[in-house]
Design a protein around this motif. Structure first.
Motif, PDB file in Angstrom:
ATOM      1  N   HIS A 111       0.853  -1.191   0.000  1.00  0.00           N
ATOM      2  CA  HIS A 111       0.000   0.000   0.000  1.00  0.00           C
ATOM      3  C   HIS A 111       0.889   1.242   0.000  1.00  0.00           C
ATOM      4  O   HIS A 111       0.993   1.953   1.017  1.00  0.00           O
ATOM      5  CB  HIS A 111      -0.935   0.004   1.216  1.00  0.00           C
ATOM      6  CG  HIS A 111      -1.880  -1.155   1.269  1.00  0.00           C
ATOM      7  ND1 HIS A 111      -1.484  -2.405   1.694  1.00  0.00           N
ATOM      8  CD2 HIS A 111      -3.200  -1.257   0.933  1.00  0.00           C
ATOM      9  CE1 HIS A 111      -2.528  -3.233   1.618  1.00  0.00           C
ATOM     10  NE2 HIS A 111      -3.561  -2.563   1.163  1.00  0.00           N
ATOM     11  N   PRO A 112       1.550   1.519  -1.116  1.00  0.00           N
ATOM     12  CA  PRO A 112       2.531   2.618  -1.149  1.00  0.00           C
ATOM     13  C   PRO A 112       1.929   3.994  -0.885  1.00  0.00           C
ATOM     14  O   PRO A 112       2.657   4.925  -0.544  1.00  0.00           O
ATOM     15  CB  PRO A 112       3.118   2.522  -2.560  1.00  0.00           C
ATOM     16  CG  PRO A 112       2.084   1.786  -3.360  1.00  0.00           C
ATOM     17  CD  PRO A 112       1.446   0.834  -2.415  1.00  0.00           C
ATOM     18  N   GLY A 113       0.646   4.151  -1.019  1.00  0.00           N
ATOM     19  CA  GLY A 113       0.029   5.454  -0.781  1.00  0.00           C
ATOM     20  C   GLY A 113      -0.362   5.691   0.665  1.00  0.00           C
ATOM     21  O   GLY A 113      -0.869   6.770   1.005  1.00  0.00           O
ATOM     22  N   THR A 114      -0.130   4.712   1.539  1.00  0.00           N
ATOM     23  CA  THR A 114      -0.531   4.833   2.931  1.00  0.00           C
ATOM     24  C   THR A 114       0.634   5.357   3.766  1.00  0.00           C
ATOM     25  O   THR A 114       1.731   4.795   3.740  1.00  0.00           O
ATOM     26  CB  THR A 114      -0.981   3.472   3.491  1.00  0.00           C
ATOM     27  OG1 THR A 114      -2.113   3.015   2.748  1.00  0.00           O
ATOM     28  CG2 THR A 114      -1.367   3.590   4.961  1.00  0.00           C
ATOM     29  N   ASP A 115       0.392   6.429   4.519  1.00  0.00           N
ATOM     30  CA  ASP A 115       1.413   6.975   5.413  1.00  0.00           C
ATOM     31  C   ASP A 115       1.400   6.202   6.722  1.00  0.00           C
ATOM     32  O   ASP A 115       0.347   5.978   7.325  1.00  0.00           O
ATOM     33  CB  ASP A 115       1.151   8.456   5.696  1.00  0.00           C
ATOM     34  CG  ASP A 115       1.361   9.322   4.460  1.00  0.00           C
ATOM     35  OD1 ASP A 115       2.228   8.968   3.633  1.00  0.00           O
ATOM     36  OD2 ASP A 115       0.668  10.336   4.330  1.00  0.00           O
ATOM     37  N   LEU A 116       2.593   5.798   7.162  1.00  0.00           N
ATOM     38  CA  LEU A 116       2.739   5.049   8.408  1.00  0.00           C
ATOM     39  C   LEU A 116       3.607   5.818   9.388  1.00  0.00           C
ATOM     40  O   LEU A 116       4.601   6.438   9.001  1.00  0.00           O
ATOM     41  CB  LEU A 116       3.384   3.683   8.145  1.00  0.00           C
ATOM     42  CG  LEU A 116       2.504   2.564   7.601  1.00  0.00           C
ATOM     43  CD1 LEU A 116       3.358   1.337   7.302  1.00  0.00           C
ATOM     44  CD2 LEU A 116       1.402   2.214   8.580  1.00  0.00           C
ATOM     45  N   ASP A 117       3.221   5.778  10.637  1.00  0.00           N
ATOM     46  CA  ASP A 117       4.010   6.346  11.729  1.00  0.00           C
ATOM     47  C   ASP A 117       4.249   5.216  12.718  1.00  0.00           C
ATOM     48  O   ASP A 117       3.323   4.777  13.396  1.00  0.00           O
ATOM     49  CB  ASP A 117       3.245   7.499  12.380  1.00  0.00           C
ATOM     50  CG  ASP A 117       4.039   8.186  13.472  1.00  0.00           C
ATOM     51  OD1 ASP A 117       5.233   7.863  13.614  1.00  0.00           O
ATOM     52  OD2 ASP A 117       3.472   9.044  14.176  1.00  0.00           O
ATOM     53  N   VAL A 118       5.486   4.711  12.772  1.00  0.00           N
ATOM     54  CA  VAL A 118       5.810   3.545  13.599  1.00  0.00           C
ATOM     55  C   VAL A 118       6.414   4.022  14.922  1.00  0.00           C
ATOM     56  O   VAL A 118       7.354   4.819  14.929  1.00  0.00           O
ATOM     57  CB  VAL A 118       6.789   2.607  12.881  1.00  0.00           C
ATOM     58  CG1 VAL A 118       7.108   1.388  13.738  1.00  0.00           C
ATOM     59  CG2 VAL A 118       6.194   2.173  11.542  1.00  0.00           C
ATOM     60  N   VAL A 119       5.863   3.538  16.034  1.00  0.00           N
ATOM     61  CA  VAL A 119       6.366   3.897  17.353  1.00  0.00           C
ATOM     62  C   VAL A 119       6.689   2.623  18.123  1.00  0.00           C
ATOM     63  O   VAL A 119       6.270   1.523  17.742  1.00  0.00           O
ATOM     64  CB  VAL A 119       5.340   4.743  18.147  1.00  0.00           C
ATOM     65  CG1 VAL A 119       5.011   6.019  17.404  1.00  0.00           C
ATOM     66  CG2 VAL A 119       4.062   3.943  18.420  1.00  0.00           C
ATOM     67  N   THR A 120       7.460   2.758  19.199  1.00  0.00           N
ATOM     68  CA  THR A 120       7.795   1.615  20.040  1.00  0.00           C
ATOM     69  C   THR A 120       7.449   1.954  21.484  1.00  0.00           C
ATOM     70  O   THR A 120       8.125   2.767  22.105  1.00  0.00           O
ATOM     71  CB  THR A 120       9.290   1.253  19.927  1.00  0.00           C
ATOM     72  OG1 THR A 120      10.087   2.417  20.189  1.00  0.00           O
ATOM     73  CG2 THR A 120       9.619   0.741  18.536  1.00  0.00           C
ATOM     74  N   LEU A 121       6.397   1.354  21.991  1.00  0.00           N
ATOM     75  CA  LEU A 121       6.026   1.492  23.388  1.00  0.00           C
ATOM     76  C   LEU A 121       6.675   0.378  24.200  1.00  0.00           C
ATOM     77  O   LEU A 121       7.198  -0.589  23.636  1.00  0.00           O
ATOM     78  CB  LEU A 121       4.503   1.458  23.540  1.00  0.00           C
ATOM     79  CG  LEU A 121       3.752   2.541  22.754  1.00  0.00           C
ATOM     80  CD1 LEU A 121       2.250   2.429  22.991  1.00  0.00           C
ATOM     81  CD2 LEU A 121       4.244   3.936  23.125  1.00  0.00           C
ATOM     82  N   PHE A 122       6.632   0.509  25.536  1.00  0.00           N
ATOM     83  CA  PHE A 122       7.423  -0.409  26.349  1.00  0.00           C
ATOM     84  C   PHE A 122       6.812  -1.792  26.449  1.00  0.00           C
ATOM     85  O   PHE A 122       7.479  -2.797  26.209  1.00  0.00           O
ATOM     86  CB  PHE A 122       7.626   0.174  27.756  1.00  0.00           C
ATOM     87  CG  PHE A 122       8.385  -0.741  28.664  1.00  0.00           C
ATOM     88  CD1 PHE A 122       9.717  -1.029  28.412  1.00  0.00           C
ATOM     89  CD2 PHE A 122       7.765  -1.340  29.750  1.00  0.00           C
ATOM     90  CE1 PHE A 122      10.426  -1.888  29.240  1.00  0.00           C
ATOM     91  CE2 PHE A 122       8.467  -2.198  30.588  1.00  0.00           C
ATOM     92  CZ  PHE A 122       9.801  -2.467  30.331  1.00  0.00           C
ATOM     93  N   ASP A 123       5.533  -1.883  26.812  1.00  0.00           N
ATOM     94  CA  ASP A 123       4.949  -3.199  27.039  1.00  0.00           C
ATOM     95  C   ASP A 123       3.481  -3.197  26.647  1.00  0.00           C
ATOM     96  O   ASP A 123       2.948  -2.203  26.146  1.00  0.00           O
ATOM     97  CB  ASP A 123       5.124  -3.637  28.495  1.00  0.00           C
ATOM     98  CG  ASP A 123       4.470  -2.682  29.493  1.00  0.00           C
ATOM     99  OD1 ASP A 123       3.735  -1.775  29.066  1.00  0.00           O
ATOM    100  OD2 ASP A 123       4.686  -2.847  30.708  1.00  0.00           O
ATOM    101  N   ALA A 124       2.815  -4.333  26.865  1.00  0.00           N
ATOM    102  CA  ALA A 124       1.426  -4.476  26.436  1.00  0.00           C
ATOM    103  C   ALA A 124       0.500  -3.521  27.187  1.00  0.00           C
ATOM    104  O   ALA A 124      -0.465  -3.009  26.613  1.00  0.00           O
ATOM    105  CB  ALA A 124       0.965  -5.923  26.640  1.00  0.00           C
ATOM    106  N   ASP A 125       0.780  -3.267  28.461  1.00  0.00           N
ATOM    107  CA  ASP A 125      -0.073  -2.352  29.222  1.00  0.00           C
ATOM    108  C   ASP A 125      -0.037  -0.945  28.622  1.00  0.00           C
ATOM    109  O   ASP A 125      -1.069  -0.294  28.478  1.00  0.00           O
ATOM    110  CB  ASP A 125       0.370  -2.301  30.687  1.00  0.00           C
ATOM    111  CG  ASP A 125       0.052  -3.584  31.438  1.00  0.00           C
ATOM    112  OD1 ASP A 125      -0.834  -4.343  30.967  1.00  0.00           O
ATOM    113  OD2 ASP A 125       0.675  -3.839  32.481  1.00  0.00           O
TER     114      ASP A 125
END
Length: 309
Positions: A111-125
């Motif tokens: 889906h090359p037209g879709t903008d993604l913002d990837v983040v990394t949170l600590f845990d499932a909570d």
């Protein structure tokens, strides 16, 4: 507190080097050094020790890290609560070298037209709280909670089972094997200093060890991937677990071995979490993309903890 400096501190911690952090942030290495120096002056402590391999957190840096991540999460929640218009699809992954990041890369290519913002949170909570508040649109996690115990409005679907592999150095007794049953790991030292008690990944490996009669050692400071690989490469008795899709690079002279684990094959159960009322148009496309994935090893006997079934 200068959040730009806090963000730089987290970037250096994740990258392990000032130069790589500068590239990730799109600034010069000198700018990164100035921001860290200003933050250290503001706090009155040293946050990093420079080594030949990069930057290593001091004891004060280790203590400050979880609070720094929380500051950035609070910043994201505050901005998301007032940002007008449509933003990029924001998805949380447990780590940028791990399988969920690869799944998102595949989605982006499809889906090359879709903008993604990837983040990394600590845990499932933290991920569940962020999905519920709307500060992120979805998260890849291994869920230890049954569907009936998820917070109101939160939905989840198991989307990918990632085989777990054993990583050893060339002198390890199992190094010459192409595959090893998990029961054969009894008596061997499995070292995973990055395990944090109470997290979903710690729960997974604790249950895996209990099921097959071996012990996972989580002692010692976690300095990052490269120091872990160096230790494993030079050890005749230590090994560690990695996901099959985890991206790792090491010097050729380390001669590390990735061994399949099977009969049965332990798989890490990645689930996608989202809020049923989330209106982002790309979220449905992401879910459809993941639904179409084929099992990594169809027909193989697999193992997952009871909470993942």
């Amino acid at each position: 507190m200068d959040l730009q400096a806090v963000r730089t501190f987290v970037a250096v911690t994740d990258a392990g080097q000032f130069q790589e952090a500068a590239a990730a942030l799109g600034v010069t290495q000198q700018a990164v050094s100035k921001r860290i120096a200003a933050l250290e002056k503001d706090l009155g402590v040293r946050l990093f020790t420079r080594t030949a391999r990069g930057a290593r957190l001091t004891v004060d840096g280790q203590s400050f890290l979880p609070h720094a991540r929380e500051l950035l999460r609070a910043e994201q929640r505050a901005a998301a609560s007032v940002r007008p218009g449509r933003r990029a699809l924001r998805v949380d992954v447990i780590g940028r070298r791990l399988a969920p990041a690869g799944l998102l890369s595949g989605f982006a290519r499809a889906h090359p037209g879709t903008d993604l913002d990837v983040v990394t949170l600590f845990d499932a909570d933290a991920a569940l709280a962020a999905v519920r508040s709307g500060s992120i649109d979805a998260s890849f996690r291994a869920l230890t909670l049954p569907a009936g115990q998820l917070p109101d409005g939160i939905e989840a679907a198991r989307v990918f089972d990632e085989p777990v592999q054993l990583l050893t150095g060339p002198a390890h007794p199992l190094a010459a094997d192409r595959a090893v049953p998990p029961a054969r790991l009894a008596g061997h030292r499995i070292w995973m200093p990055g395990l944090v008690a109470g997290t979903e990944w710690a729960a997974y490996y604790e249950d895996l060890a209990a099921a097959f009669g071996f012990t996972v050692e989580a002692t010692g400071p976690a300095y990052g991937t490269e120091p872990l690989l160096d230790t494993i490469a030079g050890s005749p008795d230590l090994a560690t677990f990695v996901g099959e899709l985890t991206r790792l690079v090491w010097p050729a002279e380390d001669d590390l071995r990735r061994l399949a684990v099977r009969d049965p094959m332990p798989v890490y159960p990645h689930s996608l979490i989202w809020h049923r009322d989330n209106p982002h148009p790309a979220l449905t496309a992401l879910r459809d993309h993941l639904d179409a994935l084929r099992p990594a090893h169809p027909g193989a006997a697999t193992w997952t903890p009871s909470w993942a079934r």
